[in-house]
Motif scaffolding. Sequence first.
Motif, mmCIF file in Angstrom:
data_model
loop_
_atom_site.group_PDB
_atom_site.id
_atom_site.type_symbol
_atom_site.label_atom_id
_atom_site.label_comp_id
_atom_site.label_asym_id
_atom_site.label_seq_id
_atom_site.Cartn_x
_atom_site.Cartn_y
_atom_site.Cartn_z
ATOM 1 N N UNK A 36 1.041 -1.231 -0.390
ATOM 2 C CA UNK A 36 0.020 -0.461 -0.321
ATOM 3 C C UNK A 36 0.830 0.854 0.012
ATOM 4 N N UNK A 37 0.911 2.626 -1.129
ATOM 5 C CA UNK A 37 1.536 3.464 -1.305
ATOM 6 C C UNK A 37 0.574 4.468 -0.702
ATOM 7 N N UNK A 38 -0.177 4.961 0.103
ATOM 8 C CA UNK A 38 -1.403 5.556 0.363
ATOM 9 C C UNK A 38 -2.930 5.369 -0.129
ATOM 10 N N UNK A 39 -3.803 6.455 0.692
ATOM 11 C CA UNK A 39 -5.170 6.506 0.894
ATOM 12 C C UNK A 39 -5.170 7.795 0.291
ATOM 13 N N UNK A 40 -6.257 7.898 -0.558
ATOM 14 C CA UNK A 40 -6.630 8.959 -1.155
ATOM 15 C C UNK A 40 -7.908 8.957 -0.737
ATOM 16 N N UNK A 41 -8.477 9.970 -0.509
ATOM 17 C CA UNK A 41 -10.357 10.160 -0.293
ATOM 18 C C UNK A 41 -10.753 11.531 -0.912
ATOM 19 N N UNK A 42 -11.491 11.193 -1.927
ATOM 20 C CA UNK A 42 -11.884 12.106 -2.976
ATOM 21 C C UNK A 42 -12.807 13.003 -2.176
ATOM 22 N N UNK A 43 -12.744 14.638 -2.831
ATOM 23 C CA UNK A 43 -13.434 15.862 -2.648
ATOM 24 C C UNK A 43 -13.350 15.810 -0.888
ATOM 25 N N UNK A 44 -12.442 16.016 -0.402
ATOM 26 C CA UNK A 44 -12.365 16.998 1.130
ATOM 27 C C UNK A 44 -13.050 17.826 1.258
ATOM 28 N N UNK A 45 -13.013 19.101 0.089
ATOM 29 C CA UNK A 45 -13.628 19.679 1.074
ATOM 30 C C UNK A 45 -15.068 19.810 0.778
ATOM 31 N N UNK A 46 -15.786 18.794 0.383
ATOM 32 C CA UNK A 46 -17.660 18.655 0.172
ATOM 33 C C UNK A 46 -17.727 17.116 1.554
ATOM 34 N N UNK A 47 -16.613 16.573 1.848
ATOM 35 C CA UNK A 47 -16.438 15.638 2.927
ATOM 36 C C UNK A 47 -16.477 16.809 4.205
ATOM 37 N N UNK A 48 -15.791 17.536 4.067
ATOM 38 C CA UNK A 48 -15.763 18.151 5.599
ATOM 39 C C UNK A 48 -16.821 19.355 5.865
ATOM 40 N N UNK A 49 -17.732 19.598 4.527
ATOM 41 C CA UNK A 49 -19.133 19.989 4.598
ATOM 42 C C UNK A 49 -20.193 19.353 5.203
ATOM 43 N N UNK A 50 -19.898 18.232 4.415
ATOM 44 C CA UNK A 50 -21.265 17.265 4.411
ATOM 45 C C UNK A 50 -20.975 16.638 5.937
ATOM 46 N N UNK A 51 -19.669 16.352 6.607
ATOM 47 C CA UNK A 51 -19.343 16.924 8.487
ATOM 48 C C UNK A 51 -20.070 17.171 9.220
ATOM 49 N N UNK A 52 -19.748 18.250 8.791
ATOM 50 C CA UNK A 52 -19.909 19.646 9.554
ATOM 51 C C UNK A 52 -22.410 19.669 9.436
ATOM 52 N N UNK A 53 -22.295 19.351 8.431
ATOM 53 C CA UNK A 53 -23.593 19.494 8.030
ATOM 54 C C UNK A 53 -24.422 17.974 8.998
ATOM 55 N N UNK A 54 -24.172 17.203 9.467
ATOM 56 C CA UNK A 54 -24.165 16.259 9.368
ATOM 57 C C UNK A 54 -24.041 16.748 10.986
ATOM 58 N N UNK A 55 -23.089 16.723 12.075
ATOM 59 C CA UNK A 55 -22.725 17.280 12.644
ATOM 60 C C UNK A 55 -23.438 17.892 13.412
#
Length: 172
Positions: A36-55
């Motif tokens: 395993x070289x690394x892990x990537x997460x798509x659209x971190x800005x969108x993820x942060x916004x969605x997590x904020x709304x969920x929180x």
Amino acid sequence: MFRTLPSYEEDGLGLPYAVTLVDAAEEEIDDKTDEVIGVSVPDMEGLAAAVAMARVLIPIGLLSQEVRFLRDVLNMGSAEMAKALSMDASTYSRWENGKQSVGQWADKQIRLVVVTVLQGRFPHFSIDPKTVVSLKPVKARIGQPHPHIRMIRRPAPIEVTKIDEWDTLLAA
């Protein structure tokens, strides 16, 4: 080569707990060594916004790190956030630094600012502000379990956008 992980704990959002990503993060694997070289997460800005709304919909009082996370997601400075809340910047700073807890009234105001700003930036988040107004957050306590937020990428409706979107998975 990339492989989608069935579950991944993302702890790089600035929250005091990890967020579980379901069928979204990808491992990059070296074709020659299978390492395993690394892990990537798509659209971190969108993820942060969605997590904020969920929180903001979880009725547990906001912790200092969460207050800072929410402000960061809104892309506001602390003075700007204090102004949006019509309050003294030094009081707001004490909240973020954990020197003073956020009262129930202020907790709701922060949540309302988050919903109002993010709905403008991400129209696919459709939360009625009345939902936030009717919340009765229970004061967060030391040692209390953190909210468990699980997120998944869903295909966006074609008529809205061609980009997949983050969505909250309800706790099982």
